[in-house]
Design a protein around this motif. Structure first.
Motif, PDB file in Angstrom:
ATOM      1  N   LEU A 190      -5.156  -9.023   4.874  1.00  0.00           N
ATOM      2  CA  LEU A 190      -4.509  -9.737   6.093  1.00  0.00           C
ATOM      3  C   LEU A 190      -3.381  -9.338   6.237  1.00  0.00           C
ATOM      4  N   VAL A 191      -2.433  -9.819   4.442  1.00  0.00           N
ATOM      5  CA  VAL A 191      -0.893  -9.631   4.297  1.00  0.00           C
ATOM      6  C   VAL A 191      -1.360  -8.424   4.725  1.00  0.00           C
ATOM      7  N   GLY A 192      -1.664  -7.330   3.924  1.00  0.00           N
ATOM      8  CA  GLY A 192      -1.846  -6.107   3.851  1.00  0.00           C
ATOM      9  C   GLY A 192      -1.122  -5.815   5.735  1.00  0.00           C
ATOM     10  N   VAL A 193      -2.191  -6.309   6.583  1.00  0.00           N
ATOM     11  CA  VAL A 193      -1.986  -6.164   8.035  1.00  0.00           C
ATOM     12  C   VAL A 193      -0.692  -6.703   8.461  1.00  0.00           C
ATOM     13  N   ASN A 194      -0.224  -7.610   8.148  1.00  0.00           N
ATOM     14  CA  ASN A 194       1.160  -8.061   8.415  1.00  0.00           C
ATOM     15  C   ASN A 194       2.533  -7.596   8.126  1.00  0.00           C
ATOM     16  N   ILE A 195       2.149  -6.786   6.817  1.00  0.00           N
ATOM     17  CA  ILE A 195       2.974  -5.671   5.704  1.00  0.00           C
ATOM     18  C   ILE A 195       3.257  -4.161   6.864  1.00  0.00           C
ATOM     19  N   SER A 196       1.954  -3.868   7.971  1.00  0.00           N
ATOM     20  CA  SER A 196       1.782  -2.373   7.355  1.00  0.00           C
ATOM     21  C   SER A 196       2.579  -3.000   9.664  1.00  0.00           C
ATOM     22  N   LEU A 197       2.306  -3.812   9.838  1.00  0.00           N
ATOM     23  CA  LEU A 197       2.591  -4.223  11.488  1.00  0.00           C
ATOM     24  C   LEU A 197       4.181  -4.335  11.368  1.00  0.00           C
ATOM     25  N   ASN A 209       4.042   0.403  21.668  1.00  0.00           N
ATOM     26  CA  ASN A 209       3.062   1.942  21.744  1.00  0.00           C
ATOM     27  C   ASN A 209       2.614   3.164  20.816  1.00  0.00           C
ATOM     28  N   ARG A 210       2.537   1.939  19.966  1.00  0.00           N
ATOM     29  CA  ARG A 210       1.902   3.091  18.509  1.00  0.00           C
ATOM     30  C   ARG A 210       1.056   2.028  17.597  1.00  0.00           C
ATOM     31  N   GLY A 211      -0.064   2.262  16.860  1.00  0.00           N
ATOM     32  CA  GLY A 211      -0.645   1.577  16.321  1.00  0.00           C
ATOM     33  C   GLY A 211      -1.845   0.704  16.793  1.00  0.00           C
ATOM     34  N   PHE A 212      -2.115  -0.371  15.974  1.00  0.00           N
ATOM     35  CA  PHE A 212      -2.418  -0.957  16.489  1.00  0.00           C
ATOM     36  C   PHE A 212      -2.332  -1.754  17.668  1.00  0.00           C
ATOM     37  N   ARG A 213      -1.236  -1.895  17.841  1.00  0.00           N
ATOM     38  CA  ARG A 213      -0.210  -2.444  18.796  1.00  0.00           C
ATOM     39  C   ARG A 213      -0.694  -1.847  20.415  1.00  0.00           C
ATOM     40  N   PRO A 227      -6.491  -3.500  11.810  1.00  0.00           N
ATOM     41  CA  PRO A 227      -5.859  -3.346  12.265  1.00  0.00           C
ATOM     42  C   PRO A 227      -5.000  -2.524  11.181  1.00  0.00           C
ATOM     43  N   LEU A 228      -5.169  -2.588  10.284  1.00  0.00           N
ATOM     44  CA  LEU A 228      -4.760  -1.945   8.953  1.00  0.00           C
ATOM     45  C   LEU A 228      -5.222  -0.159   9.060  1.00  0.00           C
ATOM     46  N   ILE A 229      -6.404  -0.405   9.061  1.00  0.00           N
ATOM     47  CA  ILE A 229      -7.275   1.417   9.627  1.00  0.00           C
ATOM     48  C   ILE A 229      -6.185   1.947  10.121  1.00  0.00           C
ATOM     49  N   ILE A 230      -5.989   1.530  11.584  1.00  0.00           N
ATOM     50  CA  ILE A 230      -5.557   2.400  12.218  1.00  0.00           C
ATOM     51  C   ILE A 230      -4.239   2.782  12.270  1.00  0.00           C
ATOM     52  N   GLU A 231      -3.673   1.340  11.076  1.00  0.00           N
ATOM     53  CA  GLU A 231      -1.768   1.311  10.830  1.00  0.00           C
ATOM     54  C   GLU A 231      -2.103   2.437  10.326  1.00  0.00           C
ATOM     55  N   GLY A 232      -3.454   2.786   8.844  1.00  0.00           N
ATOM     56  CA  GLY A 232      -3.172   4.156   8.176  1.00  0.00           C
ATOM     57  C   GLY A 232      -3.606   5.055   8.805  1.00  0.00           C
ATOM     58  N   ARG A 233      -3.795   5.390   9.500  1.00  0.00           N
ATOM     59  CA  ARG A 233      -4.111   6.894  10.175  1.00  0.00           C
ATOM     60  C   ARG A 233      -3.632   7.156  10.676  1.00  0.00           C
ATOM     61  N   GLU A 234      -3.027   6.468  11.184  1.00  0.00           N
ATOM     62  CA  GLU A 234      -1.325   7.029  12.310  1.00  0.00           C
ATOM     63  C   GLU A 234      -0.692   7.338  11.021  1.00  0.00           C
ATOM     64  N   ALA A 235      -0.173   6.961  10.242  1.00  0.00           N
ATOM     65  CA  ALA A 235       1.048   7.186   8.727  1.00  0.00           C
ATOM     66  C   ALA A 235       0.216   8.220   8.149  1.00  0.00           C
TER      67      ALA A 235
END
Lengths: 228, 310
Positions: free
Chosen positions: B55-62, B17-21, B292-300
């Motif tokens: 892409l590694v960053g995206v994986n780490i953030s997920l 329910n959060r972030g890119f997902r 995805p990284l932008i979205i996850e970063g924004r939420e963080a």
């Protein structure tokens, strides 16, 4: 059956025309051409099955067979590169016909990847297993497939071809730079696995083929399923 | 056990329910199609290298990089294989670096090998995060829109997999008493007893299948159009993301069309450094892949900000 043949004939004609056009005009777009080839050979069958009105019993039967094909590699985890999935798919094609073989093959690949994790190989696996099931079903009334050695040859060839098609995803994005020696190198590294796959197909077909076909045919007759 | 399970379920629900997902499955799916296409089309070491890092960053953030750690052997093997094999078998080019026995090792071939293996690496890392975002549930939701019959079939088959697994274990235990073993003995015998297990599973499950089907019919299968288990809906943020993805994706593909995303190798080797317009397309490429990284970063960031305010 007649409509089936019309679809088959028309897709064969389209593919032949496409192959000729590619060699004549768009020589350098191999990637586009191969993707088109896969889509054109795959989609007609996908859509054909989608349009069919299918009874609950047939639906569940196909689902169970696909799940068995997907799960059947579990007991073989201790024997590297031997799995009976292809065997189950070939038997399904032989016993229940081309369409069922195609559905079970494509679905077994999809379902096992939904569990094991999908990758760029998922569509290729769906394609190869679907086509193996389809081919087994289309050839089932021919003399070649009635002949037991003919079935072994079919199992062997499908094992080798499966490995070759599975190698393709690696080259997809880079197909323009690929030389024959690249392809040979990658086929060389996978050759042992392909051979093991092919030999195990022959083994399973030889030892269990007849019994499995009998089981499925009996089941089909008992409940009157998938009779066209 | 019960507490553990509910904790796990709650965790998955929160994660989804959060972030890119939290975006509509269609939006996420489109991102992955575009990203896979871009990673395969942009044949430039700088683009692909930065792409791999993002892409590694995206994986780490997920998932804190758990999926990559699971896969790293395969990632390493496939990319190293092509990194090494390409210079050895490809001798087109004009810049000879050195000779390995009789074979000239070309600079062009080495660069091509780097591009090739980076592109494969990016594709595989991309799929590692794909499996985290597009869960089986979402995949089937997407499927059910265009191919409802296939989706139902896939769902049924998926439901059977754990059941059949359990049955297999049961069968295996019983057969062990008869001396059938898949783990011991000569290979031929092991393979034989393995398929014997599957055969027992087949006859057992086929009969059971009829019962399942009849109970489906009894509950009204095929009477009305099927509803969905999780009804996803396009919200405003999904439309915005859709616009973002389509716009940047098409600009980036236009860059490929112009040849700015590609390093020319034959007949003349282009310099690897970027010039002029290529910087612009690199930026577009980066903000597409990094969505995805932008979205996850924004939420963080928002989370952090809220914490500070409290």
């Amino acid at each position: 059956m007649a409509r089936h043949q019309v679809i088959l004939m028309s897709s064969a004609i389209i593919l032949t025309v496409m192959l000729i056009l590619i060699t004549l005009f768009i020589q350098h777009h191999y990637m586009l051409a191969s993707v088109l080839f896969v889509i054109l050979t795959f989609l007609p069958f996908v859509i054909r099955f989608e349009r069919r009105k299918i009874s609950g019993r047939e639906l569940v039967l196909l689902a169970v067979l696909s799940a068995i094909a997907a799960v059947s590699r579990v007991p073989f985890a201790s024997i590297p590169s031997v799995q009976p999935t292809t065997f189950v798919i070939i038997i399904t094609g032989l016993a229940l016909g081309a369409e069922s073989g195609f559905v079970v093959g494509a679905l077994a690949a999809l379902v096992s990847n939904l569990f094991l994790g999908q990758g760029p190989w998922t569509p290729w696996q769906m394609y190869s297993w679907g086509m193996i099931g389809l081919a087994a079903g289309l050839l089932r009334h021919t003399k070649f497939m009635k002949w037991s050695i003919g079935r072994y040859i079919f199992g062997f060839i499908s094992g080798i071809l499966f490995g070759w098609v599975m190698n393709i995803w690696i080259f997809m994005g880079n197909i323009e730079q690929i030389t024959i020696s690249h392809i040979l190198a990658s086929f060389g590294t996978s050759f042992y696995f392909d051979l093991a796959h092919a030999v195990s197909n022959v083994f399973f077909l030889a030892v269990f083929g007849k019994a499995w076909i009998k089981i499925l045919l009996r089941f089909k007759k008992k409940y009157g399923l998938l009779d066209h | 056990m019960v507490i553990e399970l509910s904790g796990y379920i709650r965790q998955t629900i929160v994660k989804n329910n959060r972030g890119f997902r939290s975006f509509h499955p269609f939006v996420c799916f489109l991102y992955y199609i575009g990203a896979a296409a871009l990673v395969m089309l942009s044949k430039h070491p700088v683009f692909l290298f930065i792409g791999a890092i993002i892409l590694v960053g995206v994986n780490i953030s997920l998932d804190k990089g758990k999926a990559i750690r699971q896969w790293w052997r395969m990632l390493l093997f496939v990319s190293l294989f092509f990194l090494i094999i390409n210079p050895l078998i490809n001798h087109r080019g004009t810049h000879i670096l050195f000779y390995l026995g009789q074979n000239p090792i070309m600079l062009e071939a080495i660069i091509q090998g780097v591009i090739f293996s980076l592109s494969l690496l990016c594709l595989m890392i991309l799929f590692a995060s794909y499996n985290l975002v597009i869960t089986a549930n979402k995949f089937l939701f997407l499927f059910s829109k265009w191919l409802p019959q296939w989706a139902l079939l896939a769902m049924l088959a998926m439901r059977f997999v754990p059941l059949l697994n359990r049955r297999l274990k049961e069968i295996q235990q019983v057969q062990k008493g008869k001396g059938l073993s898949v783990t011991e003995g000569p290979l031929k015998l092991r393979a034989k007893s393995g398929i014997q297990l599957v055969q027992i599973l087949l006859t057992w499950s086929l009969e059971e299948a009829i019962q399942t089907a009849d109970s489906m019919t009894a509950r009204g299968y095929g009477i009305k159009k099927r509803s969905r288990y999780t009804p996803y809906q396009m919200r405003q943020k999904d439309w915005l993301a859709l616009g973002y993805i389509t716009l940047l994706g098409s600009v980036s593909i236009y860059g490929w069309y112009l040849g700015d995303n590609v390093l020319a190798i034959n007949p003349i080797l282009e310099t690897i450094g970027l010039i002029g317009r290529e910087w612009f397309f690199l930026l577009i490429f980066v903000i597409y892949i990094g969505f995805p990284l932008i979205i996850e970063g924004r939420e963080a960031f928002i989370w952090h900000y809220w914490n500070r305010k409290m």
